[in-house]
Design a protein around this motif. Structure first.
Motif, mmCIF file in Angstrom:
data_model
loop_
_atom_site.group_PDB
_atom_site.id
_atom_site.type_symbol
_atom_site.label_atom_id
_atom_site.label_comp_id
_atom_site.label_asym_id
_atom_site.label_seq_id
_atom_site.Cartn_x
_atom_site.Cartn_y
_atom_site.Cartn_z
ATOM 1 N N GLU A 40 -10.156 -6.833 4.376
ATOM 2 C CA GLU A 40 -8.819 -6.429 3.930
ATOM 3 C C GLU A 40 -8.468 -7.251 2.701
ATOM 4 O O GLU A 40 -8.181 -8.441 2.803
ATOM 5 C CB GLU A 40 -7.828 -6.703 5.068
ATOM 6 N N ASP A 42 -6.561 -8.886 -0.573
ATOM 7 C CA ASP A 42 -5.201 -9.368 -0.806
ATOM 8 C C ASP A 42 -4.615 -8.601 -1.992
ATOM 9 O O ASP A 42 -4.376 -9.155 -3.058
ATOM 10 C CB ASP A 42 -5.228 -10.870 -1.082
ATOM 11 N N THR A 43 -4.448 -7.283 -1.792
ATOM 12 C CA THR A 43 -3.965 -6.380 -2.834
ATOM 13 C C THR A 43 -2.917 -5.465 -2.221
ATOM 14 O O THR A 43 -3.056 -5.045 -1.078
ATOM 15 C CB THR A 43 -5.143 -5.525 -3.374
ATOM 16 N N LYS A 44 -1.894 -5.158 -2.986
ATOM 17 C CA LYS A 44 -0.851 -4.250 -2.489
ATOM 18 C C LYS A 44 -1.410 -2.827 -2.378
ATOM 19 O O LYS A 44 -2.190 -2.405 -3.232
ATOM 20 C CB LYS A 44 0.347 -4.248 -3.424
ATOM 21 N N SER A 62 -4.906 -0.883 4.277
ATOM 22 C CA SER A 62 -5.874 -1.411 5.231
ATOM 23 C C SER A 62 -5.798 -0.672 6.563
ATOM 24 O O SER A 62 -4.829 0.014 6.865
ATOM 25 C CB SER A 62 -5.632 -2.903 5.457
#
Length: 171
Positions: A40, A42-44, A62
């Motif tokens: 997953e 760390d991006t919007k 995700s």
């Protein structure tokens, strides 16, 4: 929820979706999942990853690939298929983006079941090597070969069939 219904392992994944110009008078774009990331990020959600050849790739969000000990035969069959896949499910959404990530699964039967809701976009995408290794390990640890029992049929009773035809009063 019973303990047997809880997943033994949850593998977080990221879903990459492509938006492509449609060759259609009824819709502007075609959307489809194109890849699963083995973690997953760390991006919007709905971050543009890249523009390519008439399409745009997005990190859509995700999901978790849940592994159940009762489904190891299906995972094993998926792994042995020659092209192991993860089924991604996008559901229609209200708001800025037309879809939201609903699920991801390594179970082909579960992936097929998600198609019953006609509005879902369900795609089988290649399984990343890291996921394949984790699922192979899970199958090796939890798979129990179950013997198939065929039911024995009772022989038909011709007298019962004859009585049933006359009881309806359709003579």
């Amino acid at each position: 929820m019973s303990p047997a219904a809880l997943p033994l392992v949850r593998i977080p994944v990221g879903i990459v979706v492509g938006r492509y110009k449609a060759d259609s008078p009824w819709t502007d774009f075609v959307w489809r999942a194109v890849a699963v990331l083995p973690d997953e990020p760390d991006t919007k959600p709905w971050t543009v990853l890249r523009e390519e050849g008439g399409g745009t790739l997005f990190y859509a969000g995700s999901a978790a690939v849940d592994l159940y000990s009762s489904e190891t035969a299906r995972y094993r069959d998926n792994l042995a298929s020659g092209s192991p896949s993860i089924w991604t499910v996008l559901s229609p959404a209200e708001g800025a983006w037309p879809y939201s990530v609903a699920a991801a699964t390594a179970d082909p039967a579960e992936g097929e079941a998600f198609t019953e809701a006609g509005a879902n976009l369900v795609e089988a995408v290649p399984m990343p090597e890291l996921l394949r290794e984790q699922i192979e390990s899970f199958v090796a640890e939890h798979h129990v070969e179950r013997e198939f029992f065929k039911r024995k049929r009772r022989k038909a009773d011709p007298e019962a069939l004859a009585r049933r035809q006359h009881e309806g009063g359709h003579e």
